[in-house]
Write a protein that holds these residues in place. Structure first.
Motif, PDB file in Angstrom:
ATOM      1  N   ILE A 102     106.740  14.181  -6.500  1.00  0.00           N
ATOM      2  CA  ILE A 102     107.068  13.746  -7.646  1.00  0.00           C
ATOM      3  C   ILE A 102     108.425  14.567  -8.238  1.00  0.00           C
ATOM      4  O   ILE A 102     108.341  15.598  -8.267  1.00  0.00           O
ATOM      5  CB  ILE A 102     106.087  13.492  -8.701  1.00  0.00           C
ATOM      6  N   GLY A 103     109.348  13.772  -8.842  1.00  0.00           N
ATOM      7  CA  GLY A 103     110.493  14.252  -9.433  1.00  0.00           C
ATOM      8  C   GLY A 103     110.216  13.795 -11.030  1.00  0.00           C
ATOM      9  O   GLY A 103     110.018  12.752 -11.330  1.00  0.00           O
ATOM     10  N   VAL A 104     110.424  14.947 -11.769  1.00  0.00           N
ATOM     11  CA  VAL A 104     110.043  14.667 -13.368  1.00  0.00           C
ATOM     12  C   VAL A 104     111.305  15.043 -13.996  1.00  0.00           C
ATOM     13  O   VAL A 104     111.852  16.249 -13.820  1.00  0.00           O
ATOM     14  CB  VAL A 104     108.798  15.571 -13.799  1.00  0.00           C
ATOM     15  N   TYR A 130     108.924  18.403  -8.551  1.00  0.00           N
ATOM     16  CA  TYR A 130     110.274  18.842  -8.832  1.00  0.00           C
ATOM     17  C   TYR A 130     110.816  18.365 -10.095  1.00  0.00           C
ATOM     18  O   TYR A 130     110.745  17.312 -10.448  1.00  0.00           O
ATOM     19  CB  TYR A 130     111.204  18.060  -7.650  1.00  0.00           C
ATOM     20  N   THR A 134     117.891  13.873 -13.362  1.00  0.00           N
ATOM     21  CA  THR A 134     117.640  12.309 -12.859  1.00  0.00           C
ATOM     22  C   THR A 134     118.347  12.135 -11.501  1.00  0.00           C
ATOM     23  O   THR A 134     117.705  11.475 -10.672  1.00  0.00           O
ATOM     24  CB  THR A 134     117.674  11.631 -14.119  1.00  0.00           C
ATOM     25  N   HIS A 137     116.997  13.384  -8.246  1.00  0.00           N
ATOM     26  CA  HIS A 137     115.953  12.981  -7.975  1.00  0.00           C
ATOM     27  C   HIS A 137     115.864  11.426  -7.504  1.00  0.00           C
ATOM     28  O   HIS A 137     115.133  10.906  -6.714  1.00  0.00           O
ATOM     29  CB  HIS A 137     114.967  12.946  -9.312  1.00  0.00           C
ATOM     30  N   ALA A 138     116.799  10.701  -8.084  1.00  0.00           N
ATOM     31  CA  ALA A 138     116.973   9.321  -7.632  1.00  0.00           C
ATOM     32  C   ALA A 138     117.535   9.445  -6.137  1.00  0.00           C
ATOM     33  O   ALA A 138     116.914   8.558  -5.436  1.00  0.00           O
ATOM     34  CB  ALA A 138     118.061   8.441  -8.764  1.00  0.00           C
ATOM     35  N   LEU A 141     114.435  10.074  -3.661  1.00  0.00           N
ATOM     36  CA  LEU A 141     113.651   8.819  -3.727  1.00  0.00           C
ATOM     37  C   LEU A 141     114.158   7.697  -2.764  1.00  0.00           C
ATOM     38  O   LEU A 141     113.583   7.416  -1.815  1.00  0.00           O
ATOM     39  CB  LEU A 141     113.656   8.263  -5.156  1.00  0.00           C
ATOM     40  N   ILE A 146     111.381  12.121  -1.984  1.00  0.00           N
ATOM     41  CA  ILE A 146     110.662  12.092  -3.200  1.00  0.00           C
ATOM     42  C   ILE A 146     109.923  10.698  -2.872  1.00  0.00           C
ATOM     43  O   ILE A 146     110.391   9.544  -2.708  1.00  0.00           O
ATOM     44  CB  ILE A 146     111.268  12.242  -4.431  1.00  0.00           C
ATOM     45  N   ILE A 149     109.301   9.050  -9.085  1.00  0.00           N
ATOM     46  CA  ILE A 149     110.182   9.841 -10.104  1.00  0.00           C
ATOM     47  C   ILE A 149     109.955   9.321 -11.538  1.00  0.00           C
ATOM     48  O   ILE A 149     109.732   8.160 -11.904  1.00  0.00           O
ATOM     49  CB  ILE A 149     111.867   9.570  -9.931  1.00  0.00           C
ATOM     50  N   SER A 151     111.774   9.117 -14.784  1.00  0.00           N
ATOM     51  CA  SER A 151     113.414   9.255 -14.605  1.00  0.00           C
ATOM     52  C   SER A 151     113.800   8.512 -15.866  1.00  0.00           C
ATOM     53  O   SER A 151     113.318   7.602 -16.749  1.00  0.00           O
ATOM     54  CB  SER A 151     114.031   8.634 -13.546  1.00  0.00           C
TER      55      SER A 151
END
Length: 322
Positions: A102-104, A130, A134, A137-138, A141, A146, A149, A151
């Motif tokens: 997961i991206g936060v 992570y 943003t 992370h995008a 994904l 990932i 997210i 986001s």
């Protein structure tokens, strides 16, 4: 128009790969626990359906032809994918996921990270979180590095994604306590040029939204200091700077209303920010929906009230979305 049947099935590919890996049909038969004639028949049927030889039987040890080499490359990847599908289906049946990444976005970490951990503990064997920008992370994904997210960017132009809106909030002007609220674009321009204007990094979605807002107002503010994280922006404002930020960003940075800073409304524009849970479509069953419901409940039951205490003038502009 009906699609033609593929020239092979998965069991035939499995036999073919066993021959490749073991170097002969006899060795493949021993590994598979079947007879050598059975393996030879499967390979012969596969070659007949494809219309070309896969092995050069005139050399010892038996070697792959050019067509066999190509099939081996693709068949290996296909079998790996099939095993992953089987594992994922088993995970779905058991109600658990083996691994989730997961991206936060930074500004949500303090608000939800403990609840993310608690929710996932009963559902995921290995959770990797992570925190950061943003934009990175995008990209992760979309390249399958990932899985979910949280986001500021909902990737609305990208197909095959699920989106669960979570929270919307206003941008505000953070200033030293003695600074009066600007009421016009001219007063805002004067404030941002007479005091150090502290920016969010242009690598961040928030920084980009602030710059677009300034361009709409036709304001060209000189560049000074910019930070990736909300705590950097808050620290610079405590030294006399001003910034355009949000309640959640300040909450993440540990803002205290008694710290000598004040939050004013932006004089024009009504700039807002939305946070969204984004996941690849249909890969995790109900997990994204249940996760989004949990996050919304946390935002309603705890975070929204704490934000309203620290930013009462903006309480009516903060919304948990459904």
């Amino acid at each position: 128009m009906a699609l033609p049947d593929p020239p092979f099935d998965l069991s035939a590919l499995n036999v073919f790969l066993a021959v490749c890996d073991n170097g002969s049909m006899a060795a493949a038969a021993r590994m598979l626990g079947v007879t050598q004639p059975a393996v030879s028949q499967v390979v012969a049927d596969l070659e007949k359906r494809i219309g070309t030889q896969l092995f050069d039987r005139g050399v010892r040890p038996m070697a792959l032809t050019a067509a066999g080499t190509v099939l081996r490359q693709y068949a290996t990847g296909l079998m790996v994918e099939m095993r992953q599908i089987a594992v994922r289906l088993q995970e779905m049946r058991s109600g658990r996921v083996r691994q989730l990444r997961i991206g936060v976005v930074d500004s949500l970490s303090r608000a939800v990270m403990g609840d993310v951990s608690a929710f996932m503990r009963a559902r995921v064997d290995r959770l990797i979180v992570y925190a950061g920008l943003t934009e990175s992370h995008a990209a992760a994904l979309l390249t399958r590095q990932i899985d979910f997210i949280l986001s500021v960017d909902n990737l609305e132009d990208i197909p095959d994604l699920e989106r669960w809106p979570l929270f919307e909030e206003p941008y505000l002007l953070l200033c030293p306590a003695q600074v009066a609220a600007p009421t016009t674009v001219a007063e805002l321009a004067d404030l941002l040029t007479t005091r150090p204007f502290v920016r969010f990094s242009l690598r961040s979605r928030t920084g980009g939204e602030v710059e677009r807002y300034l361009r709409r107002l036709k304001l060209e503010i000189p560049f000074g200091q910019e930070f990736d994280r909300p705590d950097g922006v808050l620290a610079a404002c405590r030294l006399g700077g001003v910034a355009i930020t949000t309640p959640l960003c300040l909450y993440e940075a540990g803002y205290d209303p008694s710290c000598g800073l004040v939050c004013h409304r932006l004089p024009v524009g009504g700039l807002r920010r939305r946070l969204t849970l984004v996941a690849r479509r249909r890969e995790f069953g109900r997990l994204p929906l249940d996760f989004a419901k949990t996050l919304r409940a946390v935002l309603i039951e705890r975070t929204l009230g704490e934000l309203a205490e620290d930013f009462p003038a903006f309480a009516a502009q903060m919304d948990v979305l459904s």
